[in-house]
Design an enzyme around this catalytic site. Structure first.
Site, PDB file in Angstrom:
ATOM      1  CB  CYS A  54     -69.714   6.176   4.567  1.00  0.00           C
ATOM      2  SG  CYS A  54     -71.361   5.783   5.167  1.00  0.00           S
ATOM      3  CB  CYS A  84     -72.619  10.065   4.458  1.00  0.00           C
ATOM      4  SG  CYS A  84     -72.048   8.923   3.201  1.00  0.00           S
ATOM      5  CB  CYS A 141     -75.789   8.090   4.269  1.00  0.00           C
ATOM      6  SG  CYS A 141     -74.823   6.718   4.860  1.00  0.00           S
ATOM      7  N   GLY A 158     -98.664  14.832  21.390  1.00  0.00           N
ATOM      8  CA  GLY A 158     -99.400  14.286  20.261  1.00  0.00           C
ATOM      9  C   GLY A 158    -100.647  15.058  19.896  1.00  0.00           C
ATOM     10  CB  CYS A 172     -73.700   4.025   2.674  1.00  0.00           C
ATOM     11  SG  CYS A 172     -73.151   5.602   1.986  1.00  0.00           S
TER      12      CYS A 172
END
Lengths: 256, 297
Positions: B241, B269, B263, B29, B238
């Protein structure tokens, strides 16, 4: 009784030029100290040295911390000093925009110190912020407005609310009424006096306005060219100034 | 390709970048400064990510690039071609086959595994940037763990919108220490950042910073007790799909208010469609070029 703040021999030089020299005094809990003097007399330098914004060349600033008793804040580690300055200390700038975040709402400004010390409950933060806005006579409905939409007096009051929300014990004020018109000044002084008395705050007020110290300060220091030329009870110094400069200062105030 | 050193950058530069990466991995970080190079593409096109990818690529790697989840957008295609030319590495669009994935704005839907490296393109690595303008001050705030200001931003969101409206670049706390900007990924992807098996590297070219998350790092999205973090997405399946669990793009299909949700992860997808999943709008063939060919004939 231990003094809340004990200043011992504070000296700050800017090269060959003296900022302030060998200033010492004790401030006891609940006491308000006024520092007056002309522009360039070292008032602000002294205040910034005490508040940890400037590093003094010599001297000690001993603060009576809640946890560990009296500690020198000059030699204290930076995280400790920064922790102090957002919990037990408060600093009110002359220009409210220096002390506020202008892009953040009034509520956010007041809440910042709470969040900085770990408050993580939105509802509580907002309640406290609203409460404090009301205490400094700002309409609670304006909690989501940005300070840019506030008048000068309101900004100054918001800055005070933002500083006092964590219940500090010592407040540094640098010309808190500067740049405000007289009627707004009067209201602000009235408010400040009420808050100082209610919360039992200790305060150090730097100003060149003698009326401000007459109203607020218990004790007074007069500075000239970096040196303290006279110190004593406010009424005593103002009514019976001993040093030539103090006499000049008092006699310079226009009588209406 | 023989005109270029492997993966475009010279060995000393790659070495310098690897040192920054290692430091970043050692302090999860933390933003490590590095001497970012001029790349043959403009800032904002992923120069940071490209430099990090160049530093970690080996000739045996299989490389995948996604832009907003898609393998076939300009940014993804140009960076993929760049490394095909300068490094000669194999490229792929399959998430599971790739060993190094450079990404802009998304984490692939498919869970990444140990041995994979995810490289993010980061525009602004400093989460406190728009709250505190002084860089000297933000560095001090990171050093002293003074992160109250980050919550001021979330407070402002709630006071203005009634909920935390930050929907991307949502700040996270890494291992209870550093607050990090996870690059502009949607907050839907935030839960995937933590405890991920793959190595995550973040490169910011213009800002000259690299930060990193080693595998299985604890990453917590910041929030309030009474307004907890929520990973959000468009509330639709979606259109292609039928997936209910993936992050969706809204696509305008005509000028009469027609739209569909698909997607954003094209590989995910396509994989689902190949496996036989069919979304509600799949029959429409919205992007088919068939009619044009017929008129020509």
């Amino acid at each position: 009784m231990t003094p809340l703040l004990s200043v011992q021999g504070i000296t700050k030089r800017y090269g060959a030029h003296i900022g302030c020299a060998d200033v010492s005094f004790d401030l006891y809990p609940g006491e308000v100290m006024g520092i007056v003097g002309e522009s360039g007399s070292g008032k602000s330098t002294l205040l910034n040295c005490m508040a940890g914004h400037l590093e003094p060349d010599a001297g000690k600033v001993v603060f009576d911390t809640r946890a560990n008793g009296p500690k020198d804040t000059v030699t204290m580690s930076e995280p400790e000093r920064r922790m102090l300055s957002r919990t037990d200390w408060a600093f009110v700038h002359q220009h409210a925009r220096d002390g506020l975040r202008m892009g953040v709402s009034a509520g956010g400004n007041v809440g910042e110190r709470l969040m900085a010390v770990g408050e993580r409950h939105y509802g509580n933060i907002r309640d406290k912020a609203t409460d404090w806005l009301e205490r400094v006579e700002i309409d609670a409905a304006r909690v989501d407005d940005r300070p840019v939409t506030f008048s000068g007096g309101m900004q100054q009051r918001l800055q005070i609310a933002r500083n006092l929300v964590t219940g500090p014990r010592l407040v540094f004020m640098d010309e808190p009424t500067g740049g405000l018109d007289v009627s707004v000044q009067a209201r602000l002084l009235d408010l400040l006096r009420g808050l100082v008395r209610d919360m039992g705050l200790s305060a150090i007020i730097v100003t060149h306005d003698l009326a401000v110290v007459r109203l607020l300060a218990d004790r007074l220091m007069v500075m000239k060219s970096g040196h303290v030329v006279e110190a004593g009870l406010t009424d005593q110094v103002l009514d019976d100034p001993q040093h030539a400069y103090s006499q000049l200062l008092v006699s310079s105030v226009l009588q209406v | 390709m023989s005109e270029y050193n492997f993966a475009y950058l010279d060995e000393q530069t790659k070495r310098m970048i690897r040192r920054a990466i290692l430091k970043g991995l050692a302090i999860p970080g933390y933003q490590v400064p590095f001497a970012s190079r001029e790349m043959p593409m403009p800032y904002g096109w992923g120069t940071g990510g490209v430099q990090v990818s160049a530093a970690v690529l080996t000739p045996e790697d299989r490389f995948k690039v996604i832009d907003q989840g898609a393998d076939d957008t300009t940014n993804a295609v140009s960076i993929r071609t760049f490394f095909e030319r300068t490094a000669g590495v194999e490229t792929t669009t399959k998430t599971t086959d790739a060993t190094v994935i450079q990404t802009r704005h998304r984490i692939p839907e498919e869970a990444l595994t140990e041995g994979q490296v995810l490289v993010y393109q980061v525009p602004i690595p400093e989460p406190l940037r728009f709250l505190e303008p002084r860089e000297s001050e933000t560095r001090k705030m990171h050093a002293l763990e003074e992160y109250g200001l980050m919550h001021v931003k979330l407070y402002e969101d709630i006071s203005r919108h009634g909920h935390i409206a930050t929907s991307y670049a949502y700040p996270v706390k890494v291992e209870g220490r550093y607050v990090m900007d996870p690059s502009p990924i949607p907050k839907f992807d935030n839960p995937k950042l933590g405890e991920m098996a793959a190595i995550q590297l973040f490169g910011a070219g213009r800002e000259q910073r690299i930060h990193a998350l080693p595998p299985y790092t604890q990453v917590v999205s910041l929030d309030f007790e009474d307004h907890p973090f929520e990973a959000t997405k468009a509330d639709h399946p979606c259109g292609m799909c039928g997936a209910l669990d993936s992050y969706l793009d809204e696509v305008i299909t005509d000028d009469a208010g027609g739209r569909m949700f698909v997607c954003s992860d094209t590989d995910y997808c396509e994989g689902r469609q190949a496996a036989g999943f069919v979304g509600e709008m799949n029959h429409q063939r919205a992007f088919s070029v068939q009619p044009l060919l017929e008129t020509e004939a």
